[in-house]
Design a protein around this motif. Structure first.
Motif, PDB file in Angstrom:
ATOM      1  N   GLY A 185      27.618  47.840  68.083  1.00  0.00           N
ATOM      2  CA  GLY A 185      27.499  46.440  68.484  1.00  0.00           C
ATOM      3  C   GLY A 185      27.831  45.493  67.357  1.00  0.00           C
ATOM      4  N   ALA A 186      27.426  45.858  66.145  1.00  0.00           N
ATOM      5  CA  ALA A 186      27.714  45.004  64.985  1.00  0.00           C
ATOM      6  C   ALA A 186      29.209  44.862  64.773  1.00  0.00           C
ATOM      7  CB  ALA A 186      27.053  45.591  63.738  1.00  0.00           C
ATOM      8  N   LEU A 187      29.946  45.959  64.952  1.00  0.00           N
ATOM      9  CA  LEU A 187      31.400  45.911  64.812  1.00  0.00           C
ATOM     10  C   LEU A 187      32.024  45.031  65.883  1.00  0.00           C
ATOM     11  CD1 LEU A 187      32.123  49.699  64.145  1.00  0.00           C
ATOM     12  CD2 LEU A 187      32.287  47.853  62.473  1.00  0.00           C
ATOM     13  N   THR A 188      31.514  45.124  67.096  1.00  0.00           N
ATOM     14  CA  THR A 188      32.086  44.405  68.224  1.00  0.00           C
ATOM     15  C   THR A 188      31.957  42.895  68.071  1.00  0.00           C
ATOM     16  OG1 THR A 188      31.631  46.266  69.712  1.00  0.00           O
ATOM     17  CG2 THR A 188      31.953  44.107  70.727  1.00  0.00           C
ATOM     18  N   MET A 189      30.834  42.431  67.511  1.00  0.00           N
ATOM     19  CA  MET A 189      30.573  40.980  67.495  1.00  0.00           C
ATOM     20  C   MET A 189      30.435  40.397  66.102  1.00  0.00           C
ATOM     21  SD  MET A 189      26.549  40.778  68.610  1.00  0.00           S
ATOM     22  CE  MET A 189      26.497  39.014  68.323  1.00  0.00           C
ATOM     23  N   ASN A 190      30.816  41.154  65.070  1.00  0.00           N
ATOM     24  CA  ASN A 190      30.647  40.647  63.701  1.00  0.00           C
ATOM     25  C   ASN A 190      29.212  40.178  63.504  1.00  0.00           C
ATOM     26  OD1 ASN A 190      31.220  39.803  61.065  1.00  0.00           O
ATOM     27  ND2 ASN A 190      31.941  37.794  61.715  1.00  0.00           N
ATOM     28  N   ALA A 191      28.282  41.074  63.808  1.00  0.00           N
ATOM     29  CA  ALA A 191      26.863  40.728  63.744  1.00  0.00           C
ATOM     30  C   ALA A 191      26.463  40.302  62.337  1.00  0.00           C
ATOM     31  CB  ALA A 191      26.021  41.920  64.186  1.00  0.00           C
ATOM     32  N   GLY A 192      25.527  39.377  62.282  1.00  0.00           N
ATOM     33  CA  GLY A 192      25.038  38.915  60.995  1.00  0.00           C
ATOM     34  C   GLY A 192      23.770  38.107  61.146  1.00  0.00           C
ATOM     35  N   CYS A 193      23.148  37.798  60.016  1.00  0.00           N
ATOM     36  CA  CYS A 193      21.977  36.923  59.987  1.00  0.00           C
ATOM     37  C   CYS A 193      21.680  36.560  58.540  1.00  0.00           C
ATOM     38  CB  CYS A 193      20.745  37.588  60.623  1.00  0.00           C
ATOM     39  SG  CYS A 193      20.156  39.063  59.779  1.00  0.00           S
ATOM     40  N   TYR A 194      20.920  35.500  58.381  1.00  0.00           N
ATOM     41  CA  TYR A 194      20.473  35.064  57.060  1.00  0.00           C
ATOM     42  C   TYR A 194      21.628  34.916  56.069  1.00  0.00           C
ATOM     43  CZ  TYR A 194      16.039  36.435  59.164  1.00  0.00           C
ATOM     44  OH  TYR A 194      14.959  36.556  60.025  1.00  0.00           O
ATOM     45  N   GLY A 195      22.743  34.398  56.555  1.00  0.00           N
ATOM     46  CA  GLY A 195      23.856  34.065  55.674  1.00  0.00           C
ATOM     47  C   GLY A 195      24.858  35.160  55.411  1.00  0.00           C
ATOM     48  N   ILE A 225      15.082  43.742  51.536  1.00  0.00           N
ATOM     49  CA  ILE A 225      14.916  44.185  52.924  1.00  0.00           C
ATOM     50  C   ILE A 225      13.515  43.850  53.423  1.00  0.00           C
ATOM     51  CG2 ILE A 225      14.697  46.240  54.381  1.00  0.00           C
ATOM     52  CD1 ILE A 225      17.060  47.429  52.851  1.00  0.00           C
ATOM     53  N   ASP A 226      12.511  44.078  52.588  1.00  0.00           N
ATOM     54  CA  ASP A 226      11.134  43.764  52.977  1.00  0.00           C
ATOM     55  C   ASP A 226      10.971  42.273  53.248  1.00  0.00           C
ATOM     56  OD1 ASP A 226      10.501  46.425  52.656  1.00  0.00           O
ATOM     57  OD2 ASP A 226       9.615  46.176  50.672  1.00  0.00           O
ATOM     58  N   GLU A 227      11.633  41.446  52.458  1.00  0.00           N
ATOM     59  CA  GLU A 227      11.554  40.002  52.662  1.00  0.00           C
ATOM     60  C   GLU A 227      12.182  39.602  53.994  1.00  0.00           C
ATOM     61  OE1 GLU A 227      13.521  38.563  49.212  1.00  0.00           O
ATOM     62  OE2 GLU A 227      11.762  38.782  47.898  1.00  0.00           O
ATOM     63  N   ILE A 228      13.322  40.206  54.319  1.00  0.00           N
ATOM     64  CA  ILE A 228      13.984  39.919  55.597  1.00  0.00           C
ATOM     65  C   ILE A 228      13.114  40.369  56.763  1.00  0.00           C
ATOM     66  CG2 ILE A 228      15.924  40.614  57.063  1.00  0.00           C
ATOM     67  CD1 ILE A 228      17.653  40.580  54.517  1.00  0.00           C
ATOM     68  N   THR A 229      12.545  41.561  56.635  1.00  0.00           N
ATOM     69  CA  THR A 229      11.694  42.097  57.695  1.00  0.00           C
ATOM     70  C   THR A 229      10.471  41.216  57.927  1.00  0.00           C
ATOM     71  OG1 THR A 229      12.411  44.352  57.180  1.00  0.00           O
ATOM     72  CG2 THR A 229      10.397  44.111  58.457  1.00  0.00           C
ATOM     73  N   ALA A 230       9.841  40.778  56.840  1.00  0.00           N
ATOM     74  CA  ALA A 230       8.657  39.914  56.965  1.00  0.00           C
ATOM     75  C   ALA A 230       9.021  38.578  57.598  1.00  0.00           C
ATOM     76  CB  ALA A 230       8.030  39.698  55.590  1.00  0.00           C
ATOM     77  N   ARG A 231      10.158  38.031  57.186  1.00  0.00           N
ATOM     78  CA  ARG A 231      10.606  36.752  57.752  1.00  0.00           C
ATOM     79  C   ARG A 231      10.861  36.892  59.248  1.00  0.00           C
ATOM     80  NH1 ARG A 231      15.961  33.405  55.649  1.00  0.00           N
ATOM     81  NH2 ARG A 231      15.938  31.779  57.266  1.00  0.00           N
ATOM     82  N   ARG A 232      11.474  37.973  59.642  1.00  0.00           N
ATOM     83  CA  ARG A 232      11.773  38.191  61.058  1.00  0.00           C
ATOM     84  C   ARG A 232      10.489  38.343  61.870  1.00  0.00           C
ATOM     85  NH1 ARG A 232      13.334  43.281  63.726  1.00  0.00           N
ATOM     86  NH2 ARG A 232      14.193  42.727  65.757  1.00  0.00           N
TER      87      ARG A 232
END
Length: 304
Positions: A131-141, A202-209
């Motif tokens: 799915g990431a390949l299909t839609m150029n998935a991204g987040c947090y910049g 990664i932990d910071e991203i997970t906590a933010r989410r």
């Protein structure tokens, strides 16, 4: 049973007729696939695609995190890349290779163990590499295009196709690659870093989410792309749709009180409720602000 299903190709994987798809999606709604195919491996998938009547529609369903399967089910063959054969992740130097069925979050974790920076953002995306390949998935910049080197897949005829990063023509949440390609594997390049430093990010991203998104609800992730110069959640919120229940045929759906770009199924929503809510909000925001919201969530299948 229709004629084409009476002459399905032989497969080493599973071919399931009239398989309900709701349990495979995060919204837990939707009808059945005419046929659900869970291939054993890439060779099995290629063989079935080559032997399948070219007139039969083929649809790929990943982990079901960013999709609405309509209540009438999905015509043709739905392919789901599930199991260990599709989720392998390998690292070497500053490179990571991942199967299309690997969860984005698992790839992020593998990058931390290997001390490879740059893929931390995948910890915040509830989907698979395909799915990431299909839609150029991204987040947090960060986006897939920032770290992808190449990928390969199979087209509708079962032939292998190889793509370098430039071949995708990536823009925001969009790829120019043909929609019929079923991605099999991707290769990424990051930057060497201390494993502890990568894991901390990664932990910071997970906590933010966890603090800002309704990840324990029946949801589909971000509903709309951010229009140029705008935030979708602000447009939805300012139009008065945060937490407002909307029903068409079932118990209703709503945009989350926690994050107003996330639709949720509070319990007994139908796919018509969820998609109908999204369309109602699109129309209302356009009328009030002149800004057009475009779907980020994929919708598939027959309405009824």
């Amino acid at each position: 049973m229709s004629d084409w299903r009476e002459s399905l190709p032989e497969a080493r994987g599973k071919l399931l007729l009239d398989e309900p798809l709701g349990p495979y999606t995060w919204f837990r709604v939707g009808g059945a696939a005419d046929v659900l195919f869970i291939p054993a491996d890439a060779e099995d998938l290629a063989d079935v695609l080559k032997a399948l009547d070219p007139g039969v529609p083929v649809t790929v369903l990943g982990v079901g995190s960013n999709v609405i399967v309509r209540d009438g089910g999905v015509e043709g063959v739905v392919i789901r890349l599930a199991g260990r054969a599709w989720a392998q992740v390998a690292t070497g130097g500053d490179m990571i290779t991942a199967g299309a069925g690997a969860l984005d979050a698992m790839v992020a974790k593998a990058s931390a163990r290997a001390g490879i920076a740059g893929l931390e953002f995948y910890a915040g995306i509830p989907g698979t590499i395909g799915g990431a390949l299909t839609m150029n998935a991204g987040c947090y910049g960060s986006e897939t295009k920032d770290v992808l080197v190449s990928a390969w897949g199979l087209n509708r005829r079962g032939d292998r196709v190889d793509y370098a990063l430039a071949d995708f023509g990536y823009t925001y949440r969009h790829s120019e690659a043909p929609a019929d390609i079923i991605w099999i594997e991707a290769t990424y390049r990051g930057a060497l870093d201390a494993p502890e430093a990568v894991q901390t990010r990664i932990d910071e991203i997970t906590a933010r989410r966890e603090q800002t998104q309704p990840i324990r609800e029946k949801t589909g992730g971000s509903t709309f792309k951010n229009p140029p110069g705008h935030s979708s959640w602000k447009l939805v919120d300012e139009a008065g749709w945060r937490g407002k229940l909307f029903a068409v045929t079932g118990g209703g759906a709503k945009f989350s009180e926690l994050h107003s770009n996330f639709m949720i199924n509070p319990g007994e929503a139908t796919a018509a409720d969820i998609e109908g809510l999204g369309e109602a909000v699109r129309q209302d925001v356009l009328a009030k602000t002149g800004v057009r919201l475009d779907w980020e969530i994929r919708r598939m299948g027959r309405a009824s």
